[in-house]
Design a protein around this motif. Structure first.
Motif, mmCIF file in Angstrom:
data_model
loop_
_atom_site.group_PDB
_atom_site.id
_atom_site.type_symbol
_atom_site.label_atom_id
_atom_site.label_comp_id
_atom_site.label_asym_id
_atom_site.label_seq_id
_atom_site.Cartn_x
_atom_site.Cartn_y
_atom_site.Cartn_z
ATOM 1 N N CYS A 62 12.806 -23.502 -61.125
ATOM 2 C CA CYS A 62 11.515 -23.474 -61.821
ATOM 3 C C CYS A 62 11.714 -24.286 -63.099
ATOM 4 O O CYS A 62 12.068 -23.750 -64.151
ATOM 5 C CB CYS A 62 11.096 -22.037 -62.131
ATOM 6 N N TYR A 90 3.774 -20.454 -63.552
ATOM 7 C CA TYR A 90 4.793 -21.471 -63.339
ATOM 8 C C TYR A 90 5.234 -21.444 -61.880
ATOM 9 O O TYR A 90 5.626 -20.410 -61.361
ATOM 10 C CB TYR A 90 5.988 -21.214 -64.263
ATOM 11 N N GLU A 91 5.155 -22.600 -61.249
ATOM 12 C CA GLU A 91 5.515 -22.709 -59.840
ATOM 13 C C GLU A 91 7.033 -22.772 -59.671
ATOM 14 O O GLU A 91 7.722 -23.382 -60.475
ATOM 15 C CB GLU A 91 4.888 -23.966 -59.226
ATOM 16 N N PHE A 92 7.529 -22.131 -58.612
ATOM 17 C CA PHE A 92 8.930 -22.295 -58.244
ATOM 18 C C PHE A 92 8.999 -22.660 -56.778
ATOM 19 O O PHE A 92 8.032 -22.523 -56.032
ATOM 20 C CB PHE A 92 9.771 -21.049 -58.584
ATOM 21 N N LYS A 106 7.632 -21.577 -51.433
ATOM 22 C CA LYS A 106 7.240 -21.680 -52.845
ATOM 23 C C LYS A 106 6.747 -20.333 -53.348
ATOM 24 O O LYS A 106 6.497 -19.421 -52.565
ATOM 25 C CB LYS A 106 6.117 -22.704 -53.008
ATOM 26 N N GLN A 108 5.384 -18.292 -57.441
ATOM 27 C CA GLN A 108 5.007 -18.479 -58.841
ATOM 28 C C GLN A 108 5.510 -17.349 -59.710
ATOM 29 O O GLN A 108 5.653 -16.221 -59.256
ATOM 30 C CB GLN A 108 3.499 -18.633 -58.973
#
Length: 113
Positions: A62, A90-92, A106, A108
């Motif tokens: 991230c 926040y995207e991971f 994916k 977040q």
């Protein structure tokens, strides 16, 4: 001299009161998903995430939160610790190729106040 020692003791003691234990979260990975895929944490509070795999090697990153690539595999968990500073989403993603569905892996991190 005595006042300086007393001031240092009060200052040190108050910093101990401000220190917080990290919020501990376990994230499990398997082809092609993270569980949970949404992680909610509070700004300013330390977070410790332990990653476990149920099948093969996976990764996690991230970049917006400063979490660089972490790779983990079955029976070899990895842990990261960070302190999110500002609220936001926040995207991971998985940072280790794990098969044809890798691109869908994916989630977040939602940082609240």
């Amino acid at each position: 001299m005595r006042q300086t020692a007393l001031f240092a003791a009060v200052l040190f003691g108050s910093s101990l009161l401000l220190a917080q234990d990290p919020q501990k979260i376990t994230v499990t990975a398997k082809k092609y998903e993270f569980t949970p895929s949404t992680i909610e944490v509070k700004a300013g509070i330390p977070v410790e995430i332990t990653f476990q795999s149920e099948d093969t090697k996976h990764g996690f990153e991230c970049k917006e939160l400063g979490i660089e690539k972490v790779v983990f595999e079955k029976d070899k968990p990895e842990t990261v610790t960070f302190t999110p500073e500002k609220p936001g989403t926040y995207e991971f993603k998985c940072a280790k190729w794990c098969g044809m569905g890798h691109g869908k892996m994916k989630g977040q991190i939602v940082v609240t106040e």
